[in-house]
Every structure is written in structure tokens, then in C-alpha cells.
Design a protein around this motif. Structure first.
Motif, PDB file in Angstrom:
ATOM      1  N   PRO A  85      34.012  39.284  39.777  1.00 10.50           N
ATOM      2  CA  PRO A  85      34.229  40.714  39.536  1.00 10.50           C
ATOM      3  C   PRO A  85      33.457  41.245  38.328  1.00 10.50           C
ATOM      4  O   PRO A  85      32.999  42.392  38.333  1.00 10.50           O
ATOM      5  CB  PRO A  85      35.741  40.824  39.312  1.00 10.50           C
ATOM      6  N   LYS A  86      33.283  40.430  37.307  1.00 14.35           N
ATOM      7  CA  LYS A  86      32.549  40.877  36.119  1.00 14.35           C
ATOM      8  C   LYS A  86      31.100  41.204  36.476  1.00 14.35           C
ATOM      9  O   LYS A  86      30.558  42.209  36.030  1.00 14.35           O
ATOM     10  CB  LYS A  86      32.600  39.806  35.018  1.00 14.35           C
ATOM     11  N   LEU A 120      40.392  38.960  47.524  1.00 17.48           N
ATOM     12  CA  LEU A 120      39.285  39.428  46.694  1.00 17.48           C
ATOM     13  C   LEU A 120      39.128  40.941  46.823  1.00 17.48           C
ATOM     14  O   LEU A 120      38.916  41.641  45.830  1.00 17.48           O
ATOM     15  CB  LEU A 120      37.977  38.730  47.091  1.00 17.48           C
ATOM     16  N   LYS A 123      41.767  42.642  44.752  1.00 12.49           N
ATOM     17  CA  LYS A 123      41.456  42.488  43.329  1.00 12.49           C
ATOM     18  C   LYS A 123      40.350  43.458  42.904  1.00 12.49           C
ATOM     19  O   LYS A 123      40.450  44.123  41.867  1.00 12.49           O
ATOM     20  CB  LYS A 123      41.024  41.038  43.075  1.00 12.49           C
ATOM     21  N   LEU A 124      39.296  43.544  43.691  1.00 19.17           N
ATOM     22  CA  LEU A 124      38.181  44.422  43.354  1.00 19.17           C
ATOM     23  C   LEU A 124      38.556  45.898  43.498  1.00 19.17           C
ATOM     24  O   LEU A 124      38.105  46.734  42.718  1.00 19.17           O
ATOM     25  CB  LEU A 124      36.956  44.084  44.202  1.00 19.17           C
ATOM     26  N   GLY A 127      40.396  46.676  40.312  1.00 20.90           N
ATOM     27  CA  GLY A 127      39.441  46.744  39.210  1.00 20.90           C
ATOM     28  C   GLY A 127      38.621  48.021  39.251  1.00 20.90           C
ATOM     29  O   GLY A 127      38.364  48.645  38.213  1.00 20.90           O
TER      30      GLY A 127
END
Length: 157
Positions: A85-86, A120, A123-124, A127
Motif C-alpha cells: 500500500p505504501k 487487499l 485495505k486499500l 487507505g
């Protein structure tokens, strides 16, 4: 602890953020459907690797869903690929993207999203909310077809 001298204070790395969009605004492709996103992604994929190893890419979009760029995030093995993600959001922030579309291939040809794919995506999506970057879709692609999380009602709210 060693006292820092003036000379030591200047031994610090600098970060410079640079982005140049060489495609004029009027020539950018607008993403209006998952099929448009799929065509752009398929054209950017190395066809020799599409059925060999799993890879993760993102489409970076402006406020009107015009495509700013396609970015390769990672390459993995036959059955997995790590999407950090970073790196995803650093890339999106660097180009000033307002939205992104996630994409990865399944070398097996199976278009069914795994639990890891769904996790995922959640999560993204979370974010992206913190950064005001909309995560619009997640495509799983093969040379012949694709699965769109948005079209199939799998995108988290």
C-alpha cells in the motif's frame, strides 16, 4: 551521544517529488467502464508474463477519470504477488491522482477473486479514504477476459 556539528547536519538525504505528464489533457483516455480499463491494462501488460507470473498494476486517474498513467507496482510468482500500500499510494500521490483502479493478473486463468484479493481491496479502499484518493475498482485480468470488483458488486463501501 555524539554532538552534531554543523557539517553533520548537512549530511541528510533530500527528497524531490517530480512528475511530468507528457500527454496533453485533451488526449488522455477517459475511463468510463471496466472494459476501457481492461483494454488499457491489457495493452500495457507484457503478454509474455501475463500467463507466467502474477503482477500488480494501477491505473492513475484525475478528477474526471482521465488516465494519467499505468504503473507497475510489483511482480511475484505463479500464484501470488505482494502489493505494498505504501508504494501504491506514494505513486498516486506523486502524480496527484484523484482515483486509482487496482489490477492484477491470474496466470492460472481463473477469474475468481481470492479472499486475499478481497482483503487487499478493503485495505486499500480504507487507505484511499484517508488520502482522498478513490479506489474505484479492482480488476483481475487474463489474456481473454477480466473480473471487475465494481461490476460484480464486490467493491467495499
Amino acid at each position: 551521544m555524539e554532538q552534531l556539528t554543523l557539517q553533520h547536519l548537512f549530511k541528510v538525504n533530500e527528497v524531490e517529488i517530480v512528475y511530468r505528464n507528457k500527454i496533453p489533457y485533451q488526449d488522455r483516455l477517459q475511463i468510463t467502464s471496466s472494459s476501457t480499463a481492461y483494454e488499457i491494462l491489457l495493452a500495457s501488460w507484457d503478454e509474455n508474463r501475463l500467463e507466467l507470473v502474477e503482477q500488480f498494476k494501477i491505473l492513475l486517474l484525475d478528477q474526471k477519470n482521465n488516465c494519467l498513467a499505468v504503473s507497475g507496482i510489483s511482480s511475484g510468482s505463479i500464484s501470488s504477488c505482494t502489493a505494498d500500500p505504501k508504494i501504491i499510494f506514494a505513486t498516486a500521490l506523486k502524480v496527484g491522482a484523484s482515483a486509482i483502479i487496482l489490477a492484477h493478473n491470474h496466470p492460472s486463468g481463473n477469474l475468481q477473486p481470492s479472499e486475499a484479493d478481497k482483503s487487499l481491496t478493503r485495505k486499500l479502499k480504507e487507505g484511499g479514504k484517508l488520502l482522498d484518493i478513490a479506489v474505484l475498482d479492482h480488476l483481475i485480468i487474463t489474456p481473454r477476459s477480466y473480473c471487475s470488483f465494481a461490476d460484480d458488486g464486490l467493491m467495499p463501501s
